[in-house]
Design a protein around this motif. Sequence first.
Motif, PDB file in Angstrom:
ATOM      1  N   HIS A 171     -10.484  -2.694  -1.653  1.00 53.76           N
ATOM      2  CA  HIS A 171     -11.390  -2.214  -0.613  1.00 53.76           C
ATOM      3  C   HIS A 171     -12.355  -1.185  -1.196  1.00 53.76           C
ATOM      4  CE1 HIS A 171      -9.007  -3.824   2.830  1.00 53.76           C
ATOM      5  NE2 HIS A 171      -7.991  -3.655   1.990  1.00 53.76           N
ATOM      6  N   ARG A 231      -3.267 -12.713   2.387  1.00 55.76           N
ATOM      7  CA  ARG A 231      -4.577 -12.218   1.948  1.00 55.76           C
ATOM      8  C   ARG A 231      -4.738 -12.435   0.451  1.00 55.76           C
ATOM      9  NH1 ARG A 231      -7.901  -8.414   3.520  1.00 55.76           N
ATOM     10  NH2 ARG A 231      -9.146 -10.259   3.166  1.00 55.76           N
ATOM     11  N   TYR A 240       0.850  -1.191   0.000  1.00 58.54           N
ATOM     12  CA  TYR A 240       0.000   0.000   0.000  1.00 58.54           C
ATOM     13  C   TYR A 240       0.889   1.245   0.000  1.00 58.54           C
ATOM     14  CZ  TYR A 240      -4.229  -2.663   0.945  1.00 58.54           C
ATOM     15  OH  TYR A 240      -5.293  -3.514   0.841  1.00 58.54           O
ATOM     16  N   HIS A 242      -7.387  -8.280  -3.415  1.00 60.92           N
ATOM     17  CA  HIS A 242      -8.657  -7.626  -3.093  1.00 60.92           C
ATOM     18  C   HIS A 242      -8.563  -6.126  -3.316  1.00 60.92           C
ATOM     19  CE1 HIS A 242      -6.276  -7.473   0.632  1.00 60.92           C
ATOM     20  NE2 HIS A 242      -6.863  -6.298   0.846  1.00 60.92           N
ATOM     21  N   TYR A 297      -0.749  -9.947   0.032  1.00 58.59           N
ATOM     22  CA  TYR A 297       0.211  -9.565   1.072  1.00 58.59           C
ATOM     23  C   TYR A 297      -0.132 -10.303   2.354  1.00 58.59           C
ATOM     24  CZ  TYR A 297      -3.533  -6.383   2.602  1.00 58.59           C
ATOM     25  OH  TYR A 297      -4.733  -5.867   3.007  1.00 58.59           O
TER      26      TYR A 297
HETATM   27 FE   LIG Z   1      -6.203  -4.729   2.037  1.00 55.13          FE
END
Ligand SMILES: [Fe+2]
Length: 219
Positions: free
Chosen positions: A161, A156, A101, A159, A139
């Motif tokens: 959000h 994870r 991120y 995805h 991640y």
């Molecule tokens: Fe996330």
Amino acid sequence: MDKRQRLGAGLSRRRFLYGSAVLGAGFLAAPALAQQVCRPTAGDILGPYYRFGSPFLAKLAGPEEAGERLVVSGTVLSEDCRTPIANALVEVWQANSTGQYDTQTPGNFTDKGNFHLRGMLYTDAQGRYRIETVMPGRYPVPPNLPGLEQYAGITRPAHIHFRVMESLHVPVTLQLYFAGDPYIAKDPWASAHPDSVIALEAEGEGRRGVFDIVLSRGV
Ligand SMILES: [Fe+2]
């Protein structure tokens, strides 16, 4: 119709829909059943990497961004699953193709630094939205996240959000997943939200998918 009657009508409608789903289970194959069930899109955790104030843009990733191109489009609908919601605010944020991120500091919600792979837009008069981005990378859940210690190290699935709101509806925060991702089954959030898993199809050099979002009425 007074407020009590309206509440009653709402309850009846929901019961009818639930009844349809149960009735359908005995006669219809699973894909057909999924199309018949109308319910608000289930909410999910905000996650540690949300930040307030992302820029208004629908093109999250430019040509310089590494990764496979991805276009996600859909319609934001009211709880009857038919009425489009115009001017709904759709906010999206995601990791880059390597799972990073733009902030790696959990809970850094009010940081006003450079926003990357984040954006918000309003749905058009037909309730539609469309974002252009790249496939997000997977991640691991970082260690020592308060409340998520037991999930540390879990990979994870890919995805994006979403946070969606409109003044007469209940806002929803959720995560969009992609069918076929082998990490969905062991992810406690993805595995609990099958309605937020969409299939992707090839489009040019990349992929595209459709994700409709249903909001509950606030009254
Ligand atoms: Fe996330």
